[in-house]
Design a protein around this motif. Structure first.
Motif, short mmCIF file in Angstrom:
data_model
loop_
_atom_site.label_atom_id
_atom_site.label_comp_id
_atom_site.label_asym_id
_atom_site.label_seq_id
_atom_site.Cartn_x
_atom_site.Cartn_y
_atom_site.Cartn_z
N SER A 38 0.82 -1.22 0.00
CA SER A 38 0.00 0.00 0.00
C SER A 38 0.86 1.26 0.00
CB SER A 38 -0.96 0.01 1.20
OG SER A 38 -0.25 -0.01 2.43
N GLU A 39 1.95 1.26 0.76
CA GLU A 39 2.81 2.45 0.80
C GLU A 39 3.57 2.63 -0.51
OE1 GLU A 39 4.82 3.64 4.58
OE2 GLU A 39 4.21 1.63 5.24
N TYR A 40 3.95 1.53 -1.14
CA TYR A 40 4.59 1.62 -2.45
C TYR A 40 3.62 2.20 -3.47
CZ TYR A 40 8.63 -1.21 -0.95
OH TYR A 40 9.77 -1.67 -0.33
N ILE A 41 2.37 1.80 -3.38
CA ILE A 41 1.36 2.33 -4.30
C ILE A 41 1.18 3.83 -4.09
CG2 ILE A 41 -1.12 2.30 -4.83
CD1 ILE A 41 -1.05 -0.74 -4.27
N GLU A 42 1.16 4.26 -2.82
CA GLU A 42 1.02 5.69 -2.52
C GLU A 42 2.19 6.50 -3.09
OE1 GLU A 42 0.48 6.26 1.66
OE2 GLU A 42 -1.27 4.93 1.76
N ILE A 43 3.40 5.94 -2.95
CA ILE A 43 4.59 6.63 -3.47
C ILE A 43 4.52 6.71 -5.00
CG2 ILE A 43 7.09 6.42 -3.79
CD1 ILE A 43 7.20 5.30 -0.91
N LEU A 44 4.17 5.60 -5.64
CA LEU A 44 4.04 5.59 -7.09
C LEU A 44 3.02 6.63 -7.55
CD1 LEU A 44 4.53 4.51 -9.92
CD2 LEU A 44 2.95 2.64 -9.41
N ASP A 45 1.91 6.71 -6.84
CA ASP A 45 0.87 7.66 -7.20
C ASP A 45 1.40 9.10 -7.16
OD1 ASP A 45 -1.78 8.10 -8.02
OD2 ASP A 45 -2.43 8.56 -5.99
#
Length: 256
Positions: free
Chosen positions: A110-117
């Motif tokens: 989830s945190e990787y997804i937030e960073i990518l976003d």
């Protein structure tokens, strides 16, 4: 018969090999190198390399196959990228940690997804192409984020995934790049057979090493000529058409 390496980690080669690659470029008919970054330190190195040689086209970002960065690290990187946006050709390499997750299935993405976003929002704001590390189950998630951010200039490097995702990517006009493993990997050969040539580029992902005829060799952009010939064979197209299309695709995508 000119070629462009659309994805190489030039900063990760030692200085001797960097010089060798740059020396060989004209003879090997390699016009440019899109060099991608791992983090802020890597971005700075690639920026410095590009200042010394205009054939080097840098991309700045955070590679997902590593431990999560702190909030401060992400903020510092995005701030630096903002300051150097006129020197950057793309946001990259960014994406999700598929291989890291194979080693540690308990990783929370989830945190990787937030960073990518956040990186995708940056790309949208400054109208930069995005170079993506997104394979197998991660690719549909990344497609969701690209659609959410209304990004069409997406480059999936060394892509692997199911046919449904491939069809979605083609429909959205996303590009892929092919590594030298097309010369011996059936999975990549099958991808080349179905993906439109007009959405395809070449890459090495150097210094990552390859097998097959390249076993024991250090990865050099000249290897892409073997890739081009293999693509022509798979597509059953004249080699001149394949070279020209791959070359022009990359020039147009990155505004080189």
């Amino acid at each position: 018969m000119k070629i462009i390496d659309s994805h190489i980690h030039l900063d990760r080669y030692d200085e001797r090999k960097q010089k060798q690659i740059l020396t060989d470029m004209e003879k090997a008919q390699v016009e440019s190198l899109l060099t991608v970054s791992m983090n802020l330190t890597s971005s700075i190195k690639n920026y410095q390399l590009s200042i010394k040689d205009s054939r080097i086209k840098p991309a700045f970002g955070f590679h997902p196959e590593q431990s999560l960065p702190s909030e401060e690290e992400v903020t510092d990187l995005l701030s630096w990228m903002r300051e150097h946006r006129h020197n950057m050709f793309a946001v990259g390499e960014v994406g999700l940690p598929y291989y890291l997750r194979q080693e540690n299935p308990n990783i929370d993405t989830s945190e990787y997804i937030e960073i990518l976003d956040r990186f995708l929002a940056f790309a949208k704001e400054f109208e930069k192409p995005v170079i993506l590390h997104a394979v197998y189950d991660d690719a549909p998630v990344v497609c969701d984020l690209l659609e959410k951010n209304q990004i069409t200039k997406a480059h999936f490097h060394w892509f692997k995934g199911d046919i449904q995702t491939v069809e979605r990517m083609v429909k959205n006009g996303y590009h892929i790049s092919i590594t030298p493993d097309v010369c011996y990997e059936k999975e990549i050969q099958e991808l080349v057979s179905v993906y439109p040539l007009k959405l395809m580029m070449l890459e090495t992902d150097g210094p990552w090493p390859f097998e097959g005829v390249f076993k024991g060799e250090w990865t050099h952009p000249g290897m892409m000529h073997d890739s081009a010939r293999q693509i022509a064979s798979i597509k059953n197209l004249p080699i001149e058409i394949v070279y020209e299309t791959l070359y022009q695709n990359t020039k147009d995508f990155y505004h080189i």
